[in-house]
Design a protein around this motif. Structure first.
Motif, mmCIF file in Angstrom:
data_model
loop_
_atom_site.group_PDB
_atom_site.id
_atom_site.type_symbol
_atom_site.label_atom_id
_atom_site.label_comp_id
_atom_site.label_asym_id
_atom_site.label_seq_id
_atom_site.Cartn_x
_atom_site.Cartn_y
_atom_site.Cartn_z
ATOM 1 N N ALA A 493 0.775 -1.193 -0.113
ATOM 2 C CA ALA A 493 -0.176 -0.016 0.040
ATOM 3 C C ALA A 493 0.841 1.207 0.051
ATOM 4 N N LEU A 494 1.996 1.201 0.899
ATOM 5 C CA LEU A 494 2.839 2.447 0.780
ATOM 6 C C LEU A 494 3.769 2.661 -0.207
ATOM 7 N N THR A 495 3.587 1.580 -1.230
ATOM 8 C CA THR A 495 4.528 2.042 -2.640
ATOM 9 C C THR A 495 3.430 1.885 -3.606
ATOM 10 N N GLY A 496 2.884 0.641 -3.805
ATOM 11 C CA GLY A 496 1.991 0.274 -4.927
ATOM 12 C C GLY A 496 0.896 1.284 -4.865
ATOM 13 N N LEU A 497 0.404 1.718 -3.976
ATOM 14 C CA LEU A 497 -0.860 2.630 -4.143
ATOM 15 C C LEU A 497 -0.420 4.099 -4.088
ATOM 16 N N ARG A 498 0.499 4.448 -5.015
ATOM 17 C CA ARG A 498 0.808 5.700 -4.943
ATOM 18 C C ARG A 498 1.002 6.243 -6.314
ATOM 19 N N ALA A 499 0.559 7.674 -6.477
ATOM 20 C CA ALA A 499 0.792 8.209 -7.811
ATOM 21 C C ALA A 499 2.302 8.751 -7.920
ATOM 22 N N PRO A 500 2.640 9.291 -8.957
ATOM 23 C CA PRO A 500 4.104 9.440 -9.332
ATOM 24 C C PRO A 500 4.634 10.404 -8.215
ATOM 25 N N GLY A 501 3.553 11.232 -7.695
ATOM 26 C CA GLY A 501 4.102 12.345 -6.937
ATOM 27 C C GLY A 501 4.021 12.021 -5.473
ATOM 28 N N GLY A 502 3.640 10.673 -5.321
ATOM 29 C CA GLY A 502 3.651 10.057 -3.835
ATOM 30 C C GLY A 502 2.393 10.057 -3.173
ATOM 31 N N ARG A 503 1.292 10.795 -3.705
ATOM 32 C CA ARG A 503 -0.057 10.785 -3.093
ATOM 33 C C ARG A 503 -0.659 9.470 -3.172
ATOM 34 N N LEU A 504 -1.317 9.245 -2.147
ATOM 35 C CA LEU A 504 -2.141 7.898 -1.728
ATOM 36 C C LEU A 504 -3.004 7.707 -2.883
ATOM 37 N N GLN A 505 -3.334 6.640 -3.576
ATOM 38 C CA GLN A 505 -4.341 6.117 -4.557
ATOM 39 C C GLN A 505 -5.418 5.468 -4.097
ATOM 40 N N ARG A 506 -6.595 5.256 -4.325
ATOM 41 C CA ARG A 506 -7.431 4.522 -3.850
ATOM 42 C C ARG A 506 -7.411 3.055 -4.346
ATOM 43 N N CYS A 507 -7.280 2.671 -5.825
ATOM 44 C CA CYS A 507 -7.264 1.517 -6.508
ATOM 45 C C CYS A 507 -6.130 1.136 -7.090
ATOM 46 N N TYR A 508 -6.009 -0.385 -7.128
ATOM 47 C CA TYR A 508 -4.854 -0.732 -7.770
ATOM 48 C C TYR A 508 -5.461 -1.901 -8.704
ATOM 49 N N LYS A 509 -5.295 -2.125 -10.023
ATOM 50 C CA LYS A 509 -5.683 -3.126 -10.931
ATOM 51 C C LYS A 509 -4.746 -2.985 -12.019
ATOM 52 N N ASP A 510 -4.542 -4.216 -12.442
ATOM 53 C CA ASP A 510 -3.681 -4.384 -13.642
ATOM 54 C C ASP A 510 -2.310 -3.594 -13.470
ATOM 55 N N GLY A 511 -1.665 -3.560 -12.528
ATOM 56 C CA GLY A 511 -0.323 -3.037 -12.488
ATOM 57 C C GLY A 511 -0.508 -1.447 -12.359
ATOM 58 N N GLN A 512 -1.697 -0.932 -12.375
ATOM 59 C CA GLN A 512 -1.954 0.634 -12.359
ATOM 60 C C GLN A 512 -2.605 1.041 -10.840
ATOM 61 N N ALA A 513 -1.950 1.999 -10.498
ATOM 62 C CA ALA A 513 -2.785 2.620 -9.338
ATOM 63 C C ALA A 513 -3.369 3.917 -9.701
ATOM 64 N N ARG A 514 -4.725 4.122 -9.356
ATOM 65 C CA ARG A 514 -5.446 5.196 -10.046
ATOM 66 C C ARG A 514 -6.461 5.538 -8.919
#
Length: 732
Positions: A493-514
């Motif tokens: 969650a602390l790495t994969g659920l991040r936007a490029p600028g570091g902001r937490l993202q809600r969803c992760y699917k197919d290798g992409q956080a959004r």
């Protein structure tokens, strides 16, 4: 491959056709498309914009003949250009009645043709966009008196609702309805075109009502004065509210359907712990017993279904949600601490094992849910005939077969639509242990059946709940693999659920956080990180919890107290929710409130306590008038009113194992209001920068030592587990 033109629609523009063609070409040809509209080769006849989305729910509708749009400016601009209303459909991928409405209406070419020629149709996955769901759920509840999914809402191009409901049968007279969905579409389209003033007035009234519902009307300081902080009297009143509603035979409330969340189990445990009230404990324990014995619980593989359609917890709605299982793990683990009952510990283990086995994502997080249906039939994966069980268990002997049939209440004629939902009429832990081989055999058989659909998106909020569950289960049951699994999920969650600028993202699917995360994503993950720190004593998780809590204040805080669901830079909807209701999931408000109180204890920083007290004051009216609607927030009220224990366990460098006897006492003791820190002597002073109450703590006599303090006043350091147990009985 070129998809057919959708009924009632113009052909798509060439760029969209090309994008859809590329998406179609990328579909696994061995995977049957989810639609009844297929050509001779089994390929989908129709495709719409949802094929370009990643949400499992939206993709389920990608081959409907409806010209679906995802939520966004394009859809509403099209509605304005065409002068049409918007039909908004909100649901989620494992929703049984969403599937029913899809099959009956959205796959119907006549209904699709009318929708496409008179409306702009929009689909929303409520699990990815809880903000949209909350706004229009408020509208539907006020228009229809209740809400649910699928949610069906009629909007103007300005995104303002003028009519709404939930499931509608396709045509007049079906399923007992006077008006079917097609007639409703026709009537509302006619009103929209013929009487726009009526629609505008309805929209204006609904927007005002939604804003009042989701944010409330601020009281003037002169009128409101300075109300007292909500206190334990509200907890007592809430317990009294539930007493006459309690089902004395089956547990839970005397209402249908029965949801685990209808009764605030963890609040009842705390009320009993503080007051000694035997009735509070009885309500919690009976409910936990009967849920675990019923069909609500998967007796073969562990884990809970979403809710029960009957009063006995026998007949579940068969979908399994990650959040339900996470929340119930915590409730059963705390009940085990309080009662010492082995069956509660077993349910914790089985549920955690189910999640790790069947819901784990390769990256370390956890998937969202599994469907109620398989092969188009609700519950088919989970139910059994008596003859099938007899056949599959024959190799284990007649005595084992008979014992299994008796223990799990199997009847020749079944207990639901001719089949058997396994349940335990007379719980018996010895019988359960003796039937391990039989359960394993039937799990193998069941695994060969067509599996229910899995929603494999990873949500930050629900993963936060599961991190808490695994961390608590691992700490309380002394099972380190659960703590390791919680740590893997937290690291993801602390790495994969991040936007490029570091902001937490809600969803992760197919290798992409959004999708920028919401309040509940931040709050649930902060809670998980705090629980993980207490289970692992890895200071990194407490540090990350503090950083994320700081971000929560920057993004979501209301200066008047409390938090908004959306950040200041999220999409602006017609209303901005300030969550004030705990449902099947706790609200972000309630969890954030507990977080800041816990962080105030850990850090000694007064600003966290001030944030908590502003939030309590902001929600004082709701907590006073309807405390049962914010049962999770009442956990924080209890914590705030308590004298919180500050507990430090310190051991000589290289001798962590020597702390085990002391930690064993702590893990077996129910301490609802505490902050637990620990580490080797060499690590303690560096931790003191963030956790001042650990400063100067040393292992006495080169032995692991525990310090128990209250508001900076400490008892003598202890090295003897028996003495620690006696101290906790006195001060807790």
């Amino acid at each position: 491959m070129q998809a057919a033109v959708l009924p009632g629609s113009e052909p798509f523009a060439l760029p969209l056709q090309q994008r859809l063609a590329r998406a179609l070409a990328g579909i696994d040809p061995a995977r049957a498309p989810r639609t009844q509209h297929r050509d001779e080769q089994g390929r989908p006849r129709f495709s719409n914009r949802l094929l370009l989305e990643s949400s499992p729910y939206l993709l389920q509708h990608a081959h409907n003949p409806v010209n679906w749009f995802p939520w966004g400016d394009e859809a509403f601009a099209e509605a304005a250009r065409l002068g049409r209303p918007v039909f908004l459909s909100i649901g989620y991928s494992t929703c049984h009645w969403c599937h029913v409405m899809e099959s009956e209406s959205f796959e119907d070419e006549e209904i699709a043709g009318f929708l496409n020629s008179h409306y702009v149709a929009v689909k929303v996955d409520r699990e990815e966009r809880p903000d949209i769901d909350a706004v229009y759920m408020s509208a539907v509840q006020q228009l229809a008196g209740s809400g649910g999914w699928p949610m069906s809402v009629w909007l103007s191009a300005a995104r303002e609702p003028f009519y709404g409901g939930t499931y509608f049968p396709p045509r007049d007279g079906e399923r007992g309805a006077r008006l079917g969905f097609l007639s409703l579409l026709q009537a509302l389209s006619d009103i929209f075109q013929r009487d726009p003033q009526r629609v505008r007035l309805a929209c204006t009234a609904m927007v005002q009502a939604i804003r009042l519902d989701l944010h409330g009307s601020p009281a003037s300081p002169a009128a409101a004065g300075e109300p007292p902080l909500p206190g334990r009297d509200l907890v007592d009143a809430t317990v009294e509210h539930f007493r006459p509603l309690f089902d004395e035979v089956h547990g839970g409330l005397r209402r249908l359907p029965k949801f685990p969340s209808h009764l605030p189990l963890r609040l009842l445990l705390r009320h009993h712990r503080r007051s000694g009230d035997a009735g509070s404990l009885r309500m919690a324990v009976l409910t936990l017993e009967r849920m675990a014995a019923g069909g609500l619980y998967d007796q073969l593989a562990g884990g809970f279904h979403r809710y029960s359609t009957d009063g006995e917890w026998l007949l579940p709605h068969f979908e399994k949600m990650l959040y339900d299982n996470a929340l119930l793990v915590v409730a059963y683990a705390e009940a085990f601490q309080l009662t010492g009952r082995a069956d509660f510990a077993r349910v914790v283990r089985e549920t955690c094992d189910y999640v790790l086995r069947e819901m784990s994502d390769a990256g370390g997080g956890f998937h969202s849910a599994t469907d109620a249906d398989s092969e188009g039939v609700e519950g088919r994966f989970f139910v059994w005939s008596e003859s099938e069980i007899r056949h599959e268990l024959a190799s284990l002997g007649e005595a084992t077969t008979r014992r299994f049939l008796a223990h799990y209440g199997v009847r020749r004629g079944g207990n639901w639509e001719g089949s058997n939902i396994l349940h335990v009429p007379q719980p018996d832990e010895q019988a359960w242990a003796a039937l391990a081989g039989a359960r394993a055999r039937l799990r193998e058989v069941r695994a060969r059946r067509v599996q229910p659909l899995r929603d494999d998106k990873v949500l930050a909020s629900w993963n936060g709940l599961m991190i808490s569950a695994l961390a608590l289960a691992g700490r309380i049951l002394d099972h380190h693999p659960y703590v390791l699994a919680a740590a893997r999920a937290a690291d993801f969650a602390l790495t994969g659920l991040r936007a490029p600028g570091g902001r937490l993202q809600r969803c992760y699917k197919d290798g992409q956080a959004r999708q920028d995360a919401f309040l509940d994503d931040h709050a649930f993950l902060v809670a998980g990180l705090i629980d993980l720190y207490e289970a692992s004593f890895d200071p990194r998780y407490l540090r990350e919890a503090l950083l994320l809590a700081d971000a929560t204040e920057v993004l979501f805080a209301d200066p008047a107290g409390g938090w908004f669901m959306t950040s200041h830079d999220h999409e602006t909807l017609i209303a901005r929710e300030k969550p004030a209701h705990d449902g099947a999931e706790p609200s972000g408000t309630s969890v954030a409130l507990m977080n800041v109180l816990r962080l105030a204890t850990f850090t000694g920083a007064g600003h966290w306590r001030r944030i908590a007290e502003r939030a309590l004051l902001a929600h004082a009216a709701v907590l006073t008038e309807r405390p049962f609607s914010m049962g999770e927030a009442l956990l924080a009220v209890e914590f705030h009113a308590a004298t919180v224990l500050e507990i430090v366990v310190v051991w000589p460098d290289g001798a962590a194992a020597t702390a085990a006897p002391l930690l064993d006492i702590l893990r077996r003791t129910f301490l609802p209001a505490h902050a637990l820190a620990g580490g080797a002597e060499s690590a303690i002073d560096s931790l003191a920068d963030r956790v001042p109450f650990v400063r100067g703590r040393r292992a006495q006599g080169n032995r692991a030592t525990v310090y128990v303090c209250q508001q900076g006043s400490c008892d003598l350091p202890l090295t003897d587990p028996t003495a620690l147990a006696a101290l906790l009985r006195r001060v807790a």
